[in-house]
Design a protein around this motif. Structure first.
Motif, PDB file in Angstrom:
ATOM      1  N   LEU A 241       0.833  -1.199   0.000  1.00  0.00           N
ATOM      2  CA  LEU A 241       0.000   0.000   0.000  1.00  0.00           C
ATOM      3  C   LEU A 241       0.869   1.252   0.000  1.00  0.00           C
ATOM      4  CD1 LEU A 241      -3.001   0.940   0.220  1.00  0.00           C
ATOM      5  CD2 LEU A 241      -2.621   1.091   2.695  1.00  0.00           C
ATOM      6  N   GLN A 248      -1.923   3.161  -9.403  1.00  0.00           N
ATOM      7  CA  GLN A 248      -2.259   2.487  -8.150  1.00  0.00           C
ATOM      8  C   GLN A 248      -2.586   3.495  -7.053  1.00  0.00           C
ATOM      9  OE1 GLN A 248       1.317  -0.271  -8.094  1.00  0.00           O
ATOM     10  NE2 GLN A 248      -0.275  -1.708  -7.393  1.00  0.00           N
ATOM     11  N   TRP A 249      -1.814   4.551  -6.974  1.00  0.00           N
ATOM     12  CA  TRP A 249      -2.092   5.608  -5.991  1.00  0.00           C
ATOM     13  C   TRP A 249      -3.481   6.202  -6.225  1.00  0.00           C
ATOM     14  CZ3 TRP A 249       0.193   7.933  -1.762  1.00  0.00           C
ATOM     15  CH2 TRP A 249       1.466   7.459  -1.400  1.00  0.00           C
ATOM     16  N   GLN A 252      -6.068   3.766  -4.974  1.00  0.00           N
ATOM     17  CA  GLN A 252      -6.092   3.640  -3.512  1.00  0.00           C
ATOM     18  C   GLN A 252      -6.677   4.880  -2.847  1.00  0.00           C
ATOM     19  OE1 GLN A 252      -1.969   2.726  -2.687  1.00  0.00           O
ATOM     20  NE2 GLN A 252      -2.103   0.731  -3.697  1.00  0.00           N
TER      21      GLN A 252
END
Length: 298
Positions: A241, A248-249, A252
């Protein structure tokens, strides 16, 4: 699913060491230029290599035009709240309303005691924070004289002022059930860090804040939810994470906004790396805003 529908904000987390001072000035300029909303500055007065947080925040405000600055978070046991309220209001007036205030109850008690601060039990620390919020609000009230009788902090007819240039938020960096509920009753924001409070436990903590808000008839959506996120934006995907590609950031942080209730993300990275902050500001933050708007249907 928890989404309070608040507008998103993005910021950068600053390590105020002497060695990084030139980098910190560049970081502040970068935040100002790239549209970041906030600069959060650590406040650990007992760290030998750290500059004084409040002196640095004033300098950063003087060197920028748009970005807002806040202590992330102020060390209450070493900073009397009435004096801190005056300093905060002064910075706000001098910067044209670009200061926010986040408080911490205290953590590194041996170091705090070594510097002459009160070493408090968890219960005492919680009481002190609640009293400090009241004291600070009174010091910003514009009243002729104010009074407050607490166990740790008292005001006995002091003439408060100046009044801040804007309605400064009082945010709390707290995690215990008592303080989360107190935050919901009387504070304006919450500032947890990913290194201490991972995403999976945030919903239960929101619930305690919201219960406190209900105690006094406040709208839970009026409370800012700031998340200090520590990691790295890279060119390769990762299973960890807050370590991975910009895509991906974006995924998330979007989930944290529309599923987990956070609305403000303050990015910290090793060495306060300028390239990392630029990636966060240009590749991540705008895409998260767009993705959250899409998810909300706006």
């Amino acid at each position: 699913m928890t989404d309070y529908g608040r507008a998103l904000q993005f910021g950068v987390f600053v390590t105020p060491t002497v060695e990084l001072l030139a980098n910190t000035f560049e970081l502040a300029a970068l935040a100002d230029e790239t549209g970041l909303d906030l600069i959060g500055v650590q406040d650990h007065p007992y760290q030998a290599k750290f500059l004084d947080c409040w002196s640095l925040m004033g300098t950063l405000l003087a060197r920028t035009d748009r970005v807002r600055v806040f202590p992330d978070v102020a060390c209450l046991p070493l900073r009397p709240p009435a004096t801190m309220a005056k300093a905060a209001a002064s910075l706000d007036v001098m910067s044209g309303g670009r200061f926010e205030l986040a408080l911490g109850a205290g953590a590194f008690w041996e170091a705090i005691g070594a510097m002459g601060g009160d070493v408090r039990t968890p219960g005492q620390a919680a009481t002190a924070v609640e009293e400090a919020v009241e004291v600070i609000r009174l010091m910003w009230s514009g009243e002729r004289a104010v009074y407050s009788g607490g166990e740790h902090y008292r005001l006995e007819g002091v003439h408060p002022g100046p009044v801040p240039a804007h309605s400064i938020g009082i945010w709390l960096g707290v995690g215990g059930p008592r303080m989360l509920r107190a935050l919901g009753r009387s504070a304006d924001g919450w500032v947890p860090s990913s290194s201490y409070f991972p995403p999976e436990i945030l919903p239960g903590m929101h619930a305690k804040i919201d219960a406190g808000a209900a105690d006094t008839g406040r709208d839970p959506a009026s409370i800012v939810r700031v998340y200090n996120v520590f990691g790295r934006v890279s060119d390769t995907r990762s299973d960890t994470l807050f370590h991975g590609t910009a895509e991906q950031w974006v995924s998330q942080l979007t989930e944290l906004a529309v599923e987990t209730g956070m609305d403000t993300f303050v990015f910290g990275t090793d060495g306060d790396d300028l390239d990392q902050v630029r990636k966060f500001a240009t590749d991540v933050a705008p895409a998260v805003r767009a993705a959250v708007d899409a998810r909300r249907g706006s």
